[in-house]
Write an enzyme that holds these catalytic residues in place. Structure first.
Site, short mmCIF file in Angstrom:
data_model
loop_
_atom_site.label_atom_id
_atom_site.label_comp_id
_atom_site.label_asym_id
_atom_site.label_seq_id
_atom_site.Cartn_x
_atom_site.Cartn_y
_atom_site.Cartn_z
N LYS A 25 0.84 -1.22 0.00
CA LYS A 25 0.00 0.00 0.00
C LYS A 25 0.87 1.26 0.00
O LYS A 25 0.72 2.12 -0.86
CB LYS A 25 -0.90 -0.01 1.25
CG LYS A 25 -1.58 1.32 1.51
CD LYS A 25 -2.53 1.25 2.68
CE LYS A 25 -1.93 1.50 4.04
NZ LYS A 25 -1.65 2.90 4.36
N ASN A 26 1.78 1.35 0.98
CA ASN A 26 2.49 2.62 1.16
C ASN A 26 3.54 2.88 0.08
O ASN A 26 3.96 4.01 -0.12
CB ASN A 26 3.11 2.68 2.56
CG ASN A 26 2.03 2.80 3.63
OD1 ASN A 26 0.89 3.18 3.30
ND2 ASN A 26 2.36 2.47 4.87
N CYS A 121 -5.96 7.63 9.00
CA CYS A 121 -6.32 7.01 10.28
C CYS A 121 -5.98 7.95 11.43
O CYS A 121 -4.95 8.63 11.40
CB CYS A 121 -5.55 5.70 10.46
SG CYS A 121 -6.22 4.34 9.50
N ARG A 126 0.03 13.69 13.63
CA ARG A 126 0.43 13.64 12.23
C ARG A 126 0.56 15.03 11.57
O ARG A 126 -0.11 15.35 10.59
CB ARG A 126 -0.53 12.74 11.44
CG ARG A 126 -0.72 11.40 12.12
CD ARG A 126 -1.45 10.42 11.29
NE ARG A 126 -0.58 9.78 10.31
CZ ARG A 126 -0.98 8.83 9.49
NH1 ARG A 126 -2.22 8.42 9.52
NH2 ARG A 126 -0.16 8.29 8.63
N ASP A 310 3.42 -0.08 12.26
CA ASP A 310 2.24 -0.64 11.58
C ASP A 310 2.01 -2.11 11.93
O ASP A 310 1.05 -2.72 11.47
CB ASP A 310 2.39 -0.50 10.05
CG ASP A 310 2.31 0.95 9.61
OD1 ASP A 310 1.86 1.79 10.40
OD2 ASP A 310 2.71 1.23 8.46
N ARG A 402 -9.12 -0.34 3.63
CA ARG A 402 -8.19 0.67 3.12
C ARG A 402 -6.86 0.03 2.74
O ARG A 402 -6.14 0.56 1.90
CB ARG A 402 -7.89 1.72 4.21
CG ARG A 402 -9.06 2.56 4.58
CD ARG A 402 -8.67 3.56 5.62
NE ARG A 402 -7.60 4.40 5.05
CZ ARG A 402 -7.19 5.53 5.55
NH1 ARG A 402 -7.74 5.99 6.63
NH2 ARG A 402 -6.22 6.21 4.97
N1 EPU Z 1 5.93 13.84 11.93
C1 EPU Z 1 6.09 15.14 12.34
N2 EPU Z 1 6.10 16.13 11.40
C2 EPU Z 1 5.97 15.85 10.07
C3 EPU Z 1 5.81 14.51 9.65
C4 EPU Z 1 5.79 13.52 10.62
O1 EPU Z 1 6.19 15.43 13.53
O2 EPU Z 1 6.01 16.79 9.26
C5 EPU Z 1 5.87 12.78 12.95
C6 EPU Z 1 4.51 12.07 12.97
O3 EPU Z 1 3.59 12.78 13.75
C7 EPU Z 1 4.85 10.73 13.54
C8 EPU Z 1 6.24 10.47 12.99
O4 EPU Z 1 6.77 11.75 12.58
O5 EPU Z 1 4.90 10.79 14.93
C9 EPU Z 1 6.29 9.50 11.82
O6 EPU Z 1 5.52 9.98 10.75
P1 EPU Z 1 5.91 9.70 9.24
O7 EPU Z 1 5.91 11.02 8.55
O8 EPU Z 1 7.13 8.85 9.16
O9 EPU Z 1 4.65 8.86 8.78
P2 EPU Z 1 3.77 9.06 7.49
O10 EPU Z 1 4.60 9.36 6.31
O11 EPU Z 1 2.62 9.95 7.81
C10 EPU Z 1 3.92 6.54 6.75
C11 EPU Z 1 2.93 5.46 6.47
C12 EPU Z 1 2.27 5.01 7.77
C13 EPU Z 1 3.36 4.51 8.71
C14 EPU Z 1 4.42 5.61 8.93
C15 EPU Z 1 5.57 5.18 9.79
C16 EPU Z 1 2.20 6.06 4.24
C17 EPU Z 1 1.10 6.52 3.34
N3 EPU Z 1 1.92 5.97 5.53
O12 EPU Z 1 3.16 7.60 7.34
O13 EPU Z 1 1.41 3.94 7.44
O14 EPU Z 1 2.79 4.16 9.94
O15 EPU Z 1 4.92 6.06 7.65
O16 EPU Z 1 6.19 4.08 9.26
O17 EPU Z 1 3.29 5.76 3.78
C18 EPU Z 1 -0.41 2.47 7.73
O18 EPU Z 1 -0.09 1.94 6.65
O19 EPU Z 1 -1.28 1.99 8.50
C19 EPU Z 1 0.23 3.72 8.12
C20 EPU Z 1 -0.26 4.50 9.07
#
Ligand code: EPU
Length: 439
Positions: A25-26, A121, A126, A310, A402
Site C-alpha cells: 500500500k504505502n 487514520c 500527524r 504498523d 483501506r
Molecule cells: N511527523 C512530524 N512532522 C511531520 C511529519 C511527521 O512530527 O512533518 C511525525 C509524525 O507525527 C509521527 C512520525 O513523525 O509521529 C512519523 O511519521 P511519518 O511522517 O514517518 O509517517 P507518514 O509518512 O505519515 C507513513 C505510512 C504510515 C506509517 C508511517 C511510519 C504512508 C502513506 N503511511 O506515514 O502507514 O505508519 O509512515 O512508518 O506511507 C499504515 O499503513 O497503516 C500507516 C499509518
C-alpha cells in the site's frame, strides 16, 4: 450514514496453506503520486486493489490525470502536459493521509499547488511541519489557510535539508520535488524504509539522479524532466507480517509467497524470540509455524529497520496469547492503542500507561462484537478473532479495506472461517437462530 457491513469470523481454526502477498500500500501510493511528474503514460505493476489506492485514483482523476486499471492488475497513469488543476476536492483528500504526497510531486512538475490538509487514520497528531520545511528549503513559499496548503515555487534551487525526525512522507515529498529542482540537494536523517528505496529506484528509472536511498543521507541532483516507464511495486511487508502473525496466533502453518524476507526481518527476529519457526524457503517464500507455547518478549516500535509501528497492534494480539508478561512501547504515533478496549472484551489482559502497553498472556481469547478503530488495529482484531474460541463480528471494516487486498478470500484459502456480511444482510448464524424461533 454508518455502514453495518461486518466481518463474521468463526475462530479456532489453525491457518494452513499458501498465501500470495499483494503489492505494498504505502509504496504504491507514493509511486502513483510520483507518476504525475512523468511525461507520457506510466504503467505500475503489482498495485494492490484497496480503498486507499482507489481514493488516490479518484483524486487524480478529479485533477485531470488519466488513470485506469488494466486487466493484468496494473495501473496506467498519464498526466496532462500542461498545468494540472491545482485543487483536489477536500472530501477526498481528507480521507487519505497519502494525499499529502501530492505536495512534492506537484511542486516537482509545476509552479503552483493547493491541497486540502490530508486525513487518514486517527493514530496521532500527524503534523506536516517537516514536509513544509523541506519544500521551503527548496525554494517554495507555503501558506496554510482554511485547512488548505497553498504552495508556489519560483527559481527553486537544490539545498541541504536536515530532518528532525526521519519522516517517511517528508523524505518522499522532498525527494520528489528535488528530483526536478535544479542543483544538488541532500536529505540528512532521511527515512530508510523499503518504500523510500522503491520510490528512489522508480524515480531513477524515470531519469532522476538519486543516490543513498536506504541510508541516512540521500543525495539528489535535479534533472530537467522525467519520462514515463513501466515499474513494479514492492510486496507489502506489513500485509506479510500480518499473515505471519495470524499463522502463529492460530497455531497454523503458512507459506507466504511474494515476500522480500529482508523487509520483514524486524518482525521475524521477534517471532523467533517468541519461539515461532520462520524459515526462508524458495526465493521470495517464507514458512511460518508455531511448535508450542509462545514466549513473552518486549518490543519498541521505531523507524525502519526497527520494529514497525504498523505491526504494533498485531504483535500485541500475539503477545496476549504468550506464557508471561510483555511490554510494548509505541515510539512513533501517540494514539495507537485504541484496540485495547476491544481486546479486553475478548478476555485479553492489557493495560496502557502513556506510550506503553503491559500485556499479561492469557490461555485463549473469546469471540465478541468488535469495532475496528483504525486500519492496523482492525487487522489485529481480525487476527484475534481468528485465534479466539467462538464467533466474532467486526464492524467499521472500511478501515481494514483501506489496506488489505481480498482479506476474506485470502483467509478462507488458508482454511479460516471468515465472511463479509453486507449492510442489511443477516449472517448465517443469526439467520439460523431466527429460523429456530419461527419453528
Ligand atoms: N511527523 C512530524 N512532522 C511531520 C511529519 C511527521 O512530527 O512533518 C511525525 C509524525 O507525527 C509521527 C512520525 O513523525 O509521529 C512519523 O511519521 P511519518 O511522517 O514517518 O509517517 P507518514 O509518512 O505519515 C507513513 C505510512 C504510515 C506509517 C508511517 C511510519 C504512508 C502513506 N503511511 O506515514 O502507514 O505508519 O509512515 O512508518 O506511507 C499504515 O499503513 O497503516 C500507516 C499509518
Amino acid at each position: 450514514m454508518l455502514s453495518n457491513n461486518r466481518l463474521r469470523i468463526e475462530g479456532g481454526v489453525p491457518l494452513r496453506g499458501r498465501v500470495c502477498i499483494s503489492g505494498a500500500k504505502n509504496a504504491a501510493l507514493v509511486l502513483i503520486a510520483a507518476s504525475i511528474m512523468a511525461k507520457g503514460e506510466t504503467i505500475l505493476d503489482n498495485v494492490p486493489y484497496i480503498e486507499d489506492v482507489n481514493v488516490l485514483i479518484r483524486i487524480l482523476q478529479e485533477m485531470g490525470v488519466k488513470v485506469h486499471w488494466n486487466e493484468d492488475h496494473s495501473l496506467s497513469i498519464q498526466a496532462p502536459d500542461d498545468m494540472i488543476r491545482v485543487q483536489a476536492s477536500a472530501d477526498l483528500t481528507r480521507k487519505l493521509r497519502a494525499s499529502n504526497l501530492l505536495l512534492g510531486s506537484m511542486l516537482g512538475r509545476q509552479a503552483k499547488v493547493a491541497i486540502s490538509v490530508p486525513g487518514g487514520c486517527d493514530i496521532g497528531l500527524r503534523p506536516m511541519d517537516l514536509h513544509i520545511k523541506g519544500v521551503q528549503a527548496l525554494g517554495a513559499t507555503v501558506d496554510i489557510k482554511h485547512d488548505s496548503i497553498f504552495a508556489e515555487r519560483e527559481n527553486s534551487k537544490g539545498a541541504p535539508i536536515y530532518l528532525d525526525f526521519p519522516s517517511v512522507g517528508a523524505t518522499e515529498n522532498i525527494m520528489m520535488m528535488a528530483a526536478l529542482t535544479p542543483g544538488d540537494s541532500t536529505i540528512e536523517n532521511a527515512a530508510k524504509e523499503p518504500e523510500i528505496v522503491n520510490l528512489a529506484s522508480y524515480l531513477n528509472a524515470m531519469g532522476a539522479s538519486i543516490r543513498g536511498a536506504g541510508t541516512d543521507v540521500i543525495r539528489i541532483t535535479g534533472v530537467p524532466e522525467l519520462k514515463a516507464v513501466r515499474y513494479s511495486t514492492i510486496p507489502d511487508r506489513i500485509e506479510a507480517g500480518t499473515y505471519m502473525l495470524a499463522a502463529a496466533a492460530t497455531g497454523g502453518e503458512v507459506v507466504l509467497e511474494n515476500v522480500i524476507p529482508q523487509h520483514v526481518y524486524p518482525v521475524i527476529a521477534k517471532l523467533r524470540e517468541m519461539g515461532v519457526v520462520v524459515e526462508e524457503q524458495n526465493p521470495g517464500e517464507l514458512l511460518v509455524k508455531t511448535p508450542g507455547k509462545l514466549k513473552p518478549v518486549d518490543i519498541k516500535t521505531m523507524p525502519y529497520p526497527g520494529f514497525p509501528t504498523d505491526m504494533q497492534p498485531q504483535i500485541a494480539v500475539l503477545l496476549g496469547l504468550s506464557s508471561g508478561t510483555s511490554i510494548v512501547t509505541e515510539g512513533i504515533f501517540e494514539n495507537r492503542f485504541k484496540y485495547v478496549d476491544e481486546m479486553t472484551k475478548m478476555g485479553a489482559h492489557i493495560t496502557v500507561e502513556s506510550s506503553t502497553a503491559i500485556i499479561d498472556g492469557v490461555q485463549s481469547y473469546s469471540g465478541a462484537s468488535l469495532y475496528a478503530p483504525d486500519l492496523r488495529a482492525g487487522a489485529a482484531l481480525v487476527m484475534a478473532a481468528l485465534a479466539a474460541n467462538g464467533i466474532s463480528r467486526i464492524y467499521n471494516i472500511h478501515y481494514i479495506e483501506r489496506g488489505y487486498e481480498d482479506l476474506p478470500d485470502k483467509i478462507r484459502s488458508l482454511g479460516g472461517e471468515m465472511v463479509k456480511v453486507n449492510d442489511g444482510a443477516e449472517d448465517s448464524d443469526a439467520m439460523r437462530r431466527m429460523m429456530l424461533k419461527v419453528i
